[in-house]
Structures are given as C-alpha cells and as structure tokens.
Design an enzyme around this catalytic site. Structure first.
Site, mmCIF file in Angstrom:
data_model
loop_
_atom_site.group_PDB
_atom_site.id
_atom_site.type_symbol
_atom_site.label_atom_id
_atom_site.label_comp_id
_atom_site.label_asym_id
_atom_site.label_seq_id
_atom_site.Cartn_x
_atom_site.Cartn_y
_atom_site.Cartn_z
ATOM 1 N N GLY A 15 0.830 -1.312 0.074
ATOM 2 C CA GLY A 15 -0.032 -0.072 -0.017
ATOM 3 C C GLY A 15 0.858 1.251 0.050
ATOM 4 O O GLY A 15 1.935 1.322 -0.700
ATOM 5 N N SER A 16 0.330 2.384 0.882
ATOM 6 C CA SER A 16 1.031 3.589 0.792
ATOM 7 C C SER A 16 2.368 3.862 1.117
ATOM 8 O O SER A 16 2.960 4.772 1.036
ATOM 9 C CB SER A 16 0.273 4.662 1.439
ATOM 10 O OG SER A 16 -1.125 4.672 0.603
ATOM 11 N N THR A 17 2.735 2.497 1.744
ATOM 12 C CA THR A 17 4.216 2.542 2.401
ATOM 13 C C THR A 17 5.177 2.801 1.341
ATOM 14 O O THR A 17 6.352 2.897 1.548
ATOM 15 C CB THR A 17 4.491 1.376 3.317
ATOM 16 O OG1 THR A 17 4.113 0.264 2.434
ATOM 17 C CG2 THR A 17 3.513 1.531 4.673
ATOM 18 N N THR A 18 4.793 2.494 0.053
ATOM 19 C CA THR A 18 5.729 2.542 -1.051
ATOM 20 C C THR A 18 5.679 3.799 -1.735
ATOM 21 O O THR A 18 6.599 4.199 -2.430
ATOM 22 C CB THR A 18 5.402 1.245 -2.185
ATOM 23 O OG1 THR A 18 4.073 1.801 -2.798
ATOM 24 C CG2 THR A 18 5.340 0.136 -1.675
ATOM 25 N N LYS A 19 4.892 4.891 -1.238
ATOM 26 C CA LYS A 19 5.048 6.078 -1.875
ATOM 27 C C LYS A 19 6.182 6.825 -1.790
ATOM 28 O O LYS A 19 6.495 7.654 -2.685
ATOM 29 C CB LYS A 19 3.584 6.913 -1.317
ATOM 30 C CG LYS A 19 2.306 6.361 -1.944
ATOM 31 C CD LYS A 19 1.320 7.134 -1.214
ATOM 32 C CE LYS A 19 -0.109 6.497 -1.855
ATOM 33 N NZ LYS A 19 -1.170 7.401 -1.136
#
Length: 572
Positions: A297-301
């Site tokens: 999820g957003s932890t890769t942004k």
C-alpha cells in the site's frame, strides 16, 4: 624261516589292528565334533549368541552436544540439557523380574500395561519405553537391574525465551534434528558429530567397564543471532496486546539496525511455546514476517517520490495538481480521500495522495518505479537463509500498462513480506545505501550498495517526518523526545479475484531518530476487526511504543526537545 615268517605276519596283523583302531578313534572324534557343532548350530545357537552378546565388547555412540543459539548479547535462546532414553529389548525382557513393578511406577505406567506391551512385542529387539527423562530417573531405572531394560544418554533442547523468539529460533524433534526456523536452517553445523567408545557390558546389558575412546564427540557450533532479546521481549509484548485489542487475525513487527541491516527484533502473533507443543495449532508455526505476503500500500509512496526526484524532473517543492481529488487512467478511476488541490512532493507524502503519485509515475519512464522498488529489495530474496522465506511479487510493466503502473506507485499490484518492507526503508535511513537484512550478528557492517544519489534519501526522510506532524496520517506514531519519519498504509485485502470491502491490512513503516537514524521499524496487523482499521490508527501506535521502548533499551539519545526547553536554553 617259517618262524620268521610267522613273526612277520603277526607284526603286520598287529600294525593293521592298531591302524584300524586309530582310524576308528579318529572317526569317533570327528563324529563327536560334528555332532557338537550341529548341536551348537541348532539347539544352542540362541543361548550362545546371548552369552556372547552379554560378555562381548561393544561400540557405543557418544551423543554430541548441540550448539547453543544466543542473542547478540550472549543470552541463550536454545540450549541442550542432558536427558536419557529408557528402552527395552522385549525378546530378552524378564517378565517375572521383581523390579518390573517399580519400573512401571518410575515410568508412570501401570505394571499390567508395561508387561502387556513387552509381551505383545516379544519378537522385537527394540522398543522405546520413555524418552527424554531426567538423569536422576535414569539412574533409578539402571539400579533396578531388570533384564532387557536399557538406558541411553542424550540431550533435550530447551528454549529459555519460549514463545517470544520461537518463530526465529524454531525447534528440534525428539531426535535432536532441526524442524523449524534457524534450528532447521543451521541444523548441520548445530548438531555436531557423535563420538564412539568401546565398552564391556554384563549379561543384562549394563555397561560395566569403559575400555577406551575410539572417537571423541565433536560438539555442534554455536550460533549467535542479531536480535536483542530485550527488544524482542518488548516488541512481542506490544504486538500481542495490539492483536488482542483489535481482534486481528495476526500481526508482525520487525526492528532493524539502520546502520547494519541486522534484525534486532522480529515477532509474530499468534505464537506458540516450543517447550510444550502438545495440541499445537500448525497455523501458529508460520514466521509471518518472512513467509506471508501482502500488498504494502501507501508505504511505497516515498519510493515513487524518490524515483521522481532521481528522474531530474522534480524537486521536493515541485507542485502537482491533484484536483478534483480523482484521476481517470485507461478507464479506471483512482481517488484520494478528498480533493487536496495543489500539493508539493512533500505534501503528496504528508496527505498520502494516490492521485499525486499516479501523476508522478505516469510522467516517468515505465520501469522507473519498478526499478526503484527492486533496488531496495522488493521482489528479491533477502538472503537471510530462513526456511520458507518468500521473495514476493514485483511484476515487470510496459508503457501500455498504465493502470498497473499507477497502482504500483501507491503499493498495489505487488506483494512483499514485512521483512522486505523494513529492509526497503534502510536506504532511506542510510543516505541511499542499501544493506540486506541479516539474522546473524555482524562484527562489522557490510559495504552496502548505493541505490539513490547522495542527498535524495535525507530529503525523503524529511518529507516522511511531516506524516507524523499535525496534518499527517501517522500522528500516533510519534515518539516523545525523538524525530520520527514514516509512512502509513491501509490496504484492502484481496478476496475472490478482487478486494474485500471490509477487510484490511494495517501497515506502518518508519525511521527513528531522523537526525541520526538508528532504527527502522515495520509493523503489520492483518484484518483488525474493531472500529479502527487505518494504518495510522492501528499500526502507527504499535510503532510508537516499540520504537520508544527500543530507543530507551539501546540508550539512543533524544533528538527532539520541547520548544519551551529550547527557548530557555537560548535565553541562557
């Protein structure tokens, strides 16, 4: 002349009679020997074998001491204690021996059951009665002198930290062979090689004399892990409490040393006690932090933003228009929680804008985001050597796969383990240098591989610090006295070819302290069933408590002072 002839004939007759007598005697001797040999071979064979066995020299194995597994500070995680095995030779067992009743009592059996078991296996030469008994009990059994009952010395594996570190350490079976975890991965070096000795045994199989050693036992090698048992205990306690509070299916946390990549703690829920495995639920055996895959999820942004800055097209202050709060990509609609309007790259991370990172990803080369994620370890073997560790999935995308490129930019369409996620944040804490995670204590850090130009990672880390600020999504990850940089993630769980509307994975990954990174921590909670399910509400508070406890245990100095204190210092 005639008298001489008669004398010669008498002498010849006498010689002939003596020859025949000798021949007859020899024949009788041969017959007697043959008869005895036949008797020994048939009627007395079993008796002679038993007597020979009872009075012969025997070669016995000397069990090797299995190596100790310890934490980085030498605290034992797996040790071997001396025990004994009680076994029987049913064919030789004396069922009328007066000591059988006492033997049954010592083995916690009924005398009738013991005799029945020996009788039912009368044709066998080996039968376990009880394994891994105390040396004191073994001495009592030997003192009984029951024919056909034997005692062998061996070792039993004991795990002092119990369920706290069991997913890493694993366990052995009753024969001392590694079955799970690092006990299995390093079984060959841990178990050592047994020795041999020549002994003399009496008629009931007891060793009565040690003749000589033939080969000394070679003990197994010790294994020192990278984990700090103090941090491990604390992280385990926090994860167990959080999974209970949120009624989650499971949860995991990983703490890495940002300078070396060493795993300081790795915990999972549910867990199990390796010292008592009766009634064990096999689902508790999984080391979920290394074997279970999820979409990050957003932890890769932060990595999408880093790739954008490395492309040369953007700086941290570049403005991206995210209006009207959604974007259409090849017929698919990608949304933010609300219309954030114009956002800088810092704002994209602060607000966790899906629209913002989608626009960045589609403006770059098709493989830019994928290459960045691969360079920080996603989709690749971490090299820990842990049995069953998964590599995850990081697909190759071409220019026409616009939707897939967009979803990958905010952490969908790929899968990773929690250890890989934590490992990927190491370059953000080390000015762009990637160091693979390791479960073994390192005498010195590895050289590492540069995956970002100098200066990019510190800027990303500064942007991630705003996530913990008043307007960010990870306010509950704050640690008093320390600057924290991190990113929340709330992921719908895959279900039936799509995504479940009411099942989530809550994630938080971060670095602390920002001014001089020491720890990288990743937390994942699977399917929380309470009112809270967002990563900022479920995983972030666990990060805060684990980080705060670890920093205190490791004596890491604070880098964030209250403004009032700073003002007083300035005035002085």
């Amino acid at each position: 002349m005639s008298s001489n002839k008669e004398s010669d004939m008498q002498n010849q007759a006498a010689r002939g009679w003596r020859i025949w007598l000798v021949l007859v005697l020899l024949a009788l001797i041969v017959a007697a020997i043959t008869s005895k040999l036949f008797s020994l071979y048939t009627n007395e064979q079993e008796f002679l074998r038993s007597q020979g066995d009872a009075r012969s020299l025997r070669t016995m194995l000397i069990p090797a001491h299995r190596g100790v597994i310890s934490d980085r500070n030498g605290e034992p995680l797996a040790v071997s204690a001396p025990v004994a095995t009680i076994w029987a030779d049913p064919l030789k067992s004396d069922l009328q021996h007066a000591g059988l009743t006492r033997l049954a009592q010592l083995l916690e059996m009924r005398p009738h059951d013991l005799k029945a078991e020996l009788s039912a296996n009368r044709e066998r030469r080996f039968l376990y009665l009880k394994r891994q008994v105390t040396p004191e009990l073994a001495e009592k059994v030997e003192a009984l002198g029951v024919t056909g009952i034997h005692v062998d010395r061996e070792y039993k594996r004991y795990y002092p930290s119990g369920e706290v570190s069991t997913h890493l350490v694993g366990f052995t079976n009753v024969d001392g062979e590694g079955q799970e975890g690092l006990e299995l991965a390093y079984n060959h070096s841990l178990r050592g090689e047994p020795g041999r000795k020549l002994v003399l045994k009496d008629r009931v199989g007891r060793t009565i004399k040690h003749i000589r050693s033939l080969q000394d036992a070679d003990p197994g090698d010790d294994l020192q892990l990278s984990i700090d048992l103090r941090v491990q205990y604390m992280a385990y306690r926090e994860m167990k409490a959080a999974v209970d509070v949120h009624k989650a299916d499971s949860g995991s946390a990983v703490v890495l040393d940002a300078r070396t990549g060493e795993v300081l703690a790795l915990v999972n829920q549910p867990s199990y006690n390796p010292n008592e495995r009766s009634g064990l639920n096999t689902s508790a055996l999984r080391n979920r932090a290394l074997t279970d895959l999820f979409e990050p999820g957003s932890t890769t942004k932060p990595f999408t933003v880093a790739a954008a800055m490395m492309s040369g097209k953007y700086t941290r202050d570049s403005i991206i228009d995210t209006s009207p709060g959604y974007i259409r990509v090849s017929g698919a609609t990608i949304k933010d929680h609300r219309n954030y309007g114009e956002l800088s790259l810092t704002g994209i991370i602060t607000k966790s804008s899906n629209v913002g990172v989608t626009k960045l990803a589609l403006a770059m080369e098709p493989d830019s985001v994928r290459n960045m994620l691969s360079n920080v370890g996603m989709g690749r073997d971490s090299g820990t050597g842990f049995p069953g560790e998964r590599t995850g999935v990081l697909p190759y995308l071409n220019e026409r796969q616009r939707v897939e490129r967009a979803t990958m930019s905010y952490g969908y369409g790929l899968s990773t383990t929690l250890l890989q996620l934590a490992q990927s944040y190491v370059p953000l804490a080390a000015d762009g240098v990637f160091r693979p995670a390791t479960l073994l204590k390192q005498t010195q850090p590895t050289a590492g591989t540069r995956v970002m130009p100098p200066g990019v990672a510190p800027q990303i880390l500064d942007m991630m610090e705003t996530v913990i600020g008043p307007t960010g999504t990870g306010r509950r990850a704050a640690v008093e006295g320390y600057r924290v940089g991190g990113k929340t993630g709330t992921v719908h769980k895959a279900s039936g070819g799509g995504y479940a509307a009411d099942k989530y994975v809550s994630v938080f990954a971060g670095v602390v302290p920002v001014s001089n990174p020491r720890l990288v921590i990743a937390v994942m909670v699977d399917n929380p069933k309470g009112q809270e399910y967002y990563g900022g509400l479920v995983a972030a508070p666990i990060f805060s408590r684990v980080a705060g406890g670890a920093l205190r245990l490791l004596n890491v100095p604070p880098d964030k002072w209250p403004e009032s204190s700073s003002s007083r210092v300035a005035m002085q």
